[in-house]
Motif scaffolding. Structure first.
Motif, short mmCIF file in Angstrom:
data_model
loop_
_atom_site.label_atom_id
_atom_site.label_comp_id
_atom_site.label_asym_id
_atom_site.label_seq_id
_atom_site.Cartn_x
_atom_site.Cartn_y
_atom_site.Cartn_z
N MET A 8 0.87 -1.19 0.00
CA MET A 8 0.00 0.00 0.00
C MET A 8 0.90 1.23 0.00
N MET A 35 -1.27 4.69 7.40
CA MET A 35 -2.36 4.91 8.35
C MET A 35 -1.84 4.99 9.78
N MET A 37 0.43 3.45 11.12
CA MET A 37 0.75 2.13 11.67
C MET A 37 2.05 1.66 11.03
N MET A 39 4.46 -1.14 9.74
CA MET A 39 4.26 -2.50 9.26
C MET A 39 5.57 -3.04 8.72
N PRO B 322 -8.98 4.38 12.54
CA PRO B 322 -8.67 3.15 11.81
C PRO B 322 -8.27 2.01 12.74
N ARG B 326 -6.53 -1.63 11.83
CA ARG B 326 -5.19 -1.99 12.28
C ARG B 326 -5.20 -3.34 12.98
N GLN B 329 -5.08 -6.05 10.51
CA GLN B 329 -3.71 -6.19 10.01
C GLN B 329 -2.84 -6.98 11.00
N VAL B 330 -2.95 -6.62 12.27
CA VAL B 330 -2.10 -7.25 13.29
C VAL B 330 -2.43 -8.74 13.41
N LEU B 342 -4.24 -4.31 5.88
CA LEU B 342 -4.65 -2.99 6.37
C LEU B 342 -5.58 -2.26 5.40
N MET B 346 -9.64 -1.31 5.56
CA MET B 346 -10.17 0.06 5.59
C MET B 346 -11.51 0.17 4.87
#
Lengths: 70, 368
Positions: A8, A35, A37, A39, B322, B326, B329-330, B342, B346
């Motif tokens: 992304m 976002m 976050m 990664m 978000p 998240r 994603q985790v 992720l 969304m």
């Protein structure tokens, strides 16, 4: 040869390998921030880092090739 | 001398006031040391503290400062729509436009709202109160406040704090439910990279959405209209100043007023009631069911679609943006570090915001 692409759009906040490094599958190569976050982008396969196409602080788009592993 | 002592707040303190002080300090502590929703818990905690100082009359109708914030900000429905204006200016609907199936997940994750609604009815709450409690399941603070002020203003402190508490606890509440309802194989499902979304699509989206949703559920208009206006500011590209103002300065100002107004509704005599505990319990049930419904719906959709959805993105249909995405994603990356969910998450996440606003509109239309 396999390429690690950005999943992304985001910002590269750390590059954890150098050209010539030997990596194993699932080793962390790049830390991408999206976002708000962080990664880790991991090696899809074991091999040697042939090329790194980004540096810390770069903004990258989805699908951009970041690391090439041989 | 006695008269003078009687004019101080000290002699009028109640045990309830002291309990509320503890709650206030606890919120401020959570915000500062644990970083739980600090932008809200600091003003809410402070609001609770000062409204529980006797004889300050801060919430006295027509007179008190905090009553004015509450009355003109919340009862007049000004603050939640302004928050939505800022949220719109911060939201990228691209992932949802690229994969419209995620709209279904966003809608499905509202299931908990209705579970809690019926649960609250069974527990003896009146219909408008049950609506306000149910909407906590959407995990959307401003929408919960908007709905409660409309339908059950006496529950505002409880529903608002429950909604924001559960939003901040998303990373703790959701993962066990996600793991329980999915197999290792499902958690490893990789989804195809989302297609790029054109600028034209992103500009048309808020215009079309506001028309369609407000025509179908007119009661959702205050929130939906501001949400989509903020998003149009962001996407049209010609009013950057307005987009920045809506998402930064204005959002920050109304957040201060929102927090302190919500805190101000939590005086001991209004908050320390058994029904408040029930609100928190039902809110948690609503939230858990919403999470579960999103995941199960994604699994159900996989029975029909050739291109599989990773069910972990279903839980992002609760509208804590978000954070819920998240968490997808985790949890996904724990099953496979090469799986990046992720942006896929969304889609349902922003769809969930729309879903919760629609659910609120339906409740207000039916019970208001």
């Amino acid at each position: 040869m396999s390429e690690v692409t950005a999943p992304m759009a985001g910002k590269v906040i750390d590059v954890k390998v150098n050209v010539g490094d030997t990596v194993s599958e699932d080793d962390e190569l790049i830390i991408l921030e999206a976002m708000k976050m962080e990664m880790p982008l991991v090696a899809p396969t074991s091999g040697t880092v042939k090329e790194i196409k980004c540096k810390k602080g770069d903004s990258v788009g989805a699908d951009d090739v970041l690391v090439v592993i041989e | 001398m006695l008269d003078m002592v009687m004019t101080t707040g000290v002699v009028h303190l109640t045990v309830g006031n002291l309990i509320m002080w503890l709650i206030a300090f606890f919120f401020i502590y959570l915000a500062i040391t644990k970083n739980y929703e600090p932008l809200l818990l600091v003003p809410i905690g402070f609001g609770i503290l000062i409204v529980n100082l006797p004889l300050t009359y801060l919430m006295q109708e027509g007179e008190g400062l905090l009553w004015k914030f509450y009355h003109y900000g919340l009862e007049w429905e000004v603050i939640p729509p302004l928050i939505f204006l800022g949220l719109g200016a911060l939201t990228d609907f691209g992932p949802m436009i690229a994969n419209p199936k995620t709209l279904i997940l966003g809608a499905g994750a509202q299931f908990g709202v209705y579970v809690a609604f019926f649960g609250a009815l069974i527990l003896g709450f009146k219909i408008p109160e049950a609506c306000s409690i149910g909407i906590i399941g959407g995990a959307d603070g401003p929408t919960t406040i908007f709905t409660t002020v409309h339908l059950a203003p006496h529950l505002l402190g409880a529903t608002a704090v429950a909604a924001y508490s559960y939003m901040s606890l998303v990373p703790i509440i959701q993962p066990p439910i996600m793991r329980l309802l999915t197999t290792e194989k499902e958690r490893k499902i990789k989804m195809r990279q989302l297609r790029p979304v054109s600028k034209k699509e992103k500009i048309l989206f808020p215009l079309v959405t506001v028309m369609v949703i407000c025509l179908i559920v007119p009661a959702s208009a205050p929130l939906m209209a501001m949400f989509m206006l903020g998003n149009l500011f962001k996407e049209c590209g010609v009013v950057k100043r307005l987009s920045d103002a809506a998402s930064n300065e204005l959002m920050n100002i109304v957040t201060i007023l929102l927090g302190i107004s919500v805190g101000a509704t939590m005086s001991a005599e209004h908050f320390l009631k058994p029904e408040v505990i029930l609100v928190f319990i039902m809110g948690l049930i609503a939230f858990a069911f919403s999470t579960a419904a999103g995941i199960l719906l994604a699994k159900f959709m996989n029975l029909f679609f050739k291109e599989k959805i990773n069910p972990l993105i279903g839980s992002a249909g609760v509208s804590a943006v978000p954070m819920a995405a998240r968490v997808s994603q985790v949890v996904g990356s724990k099953a496979d570090p090469k799986n990046y969910l992720l942006m896929h998450a969304m889609g349902p996440n922003v769809a969930g915001v729309i879903g919760t606003v629609v659910a609120a509109g339906v409740f207000i239309a039916l019970a208001g």
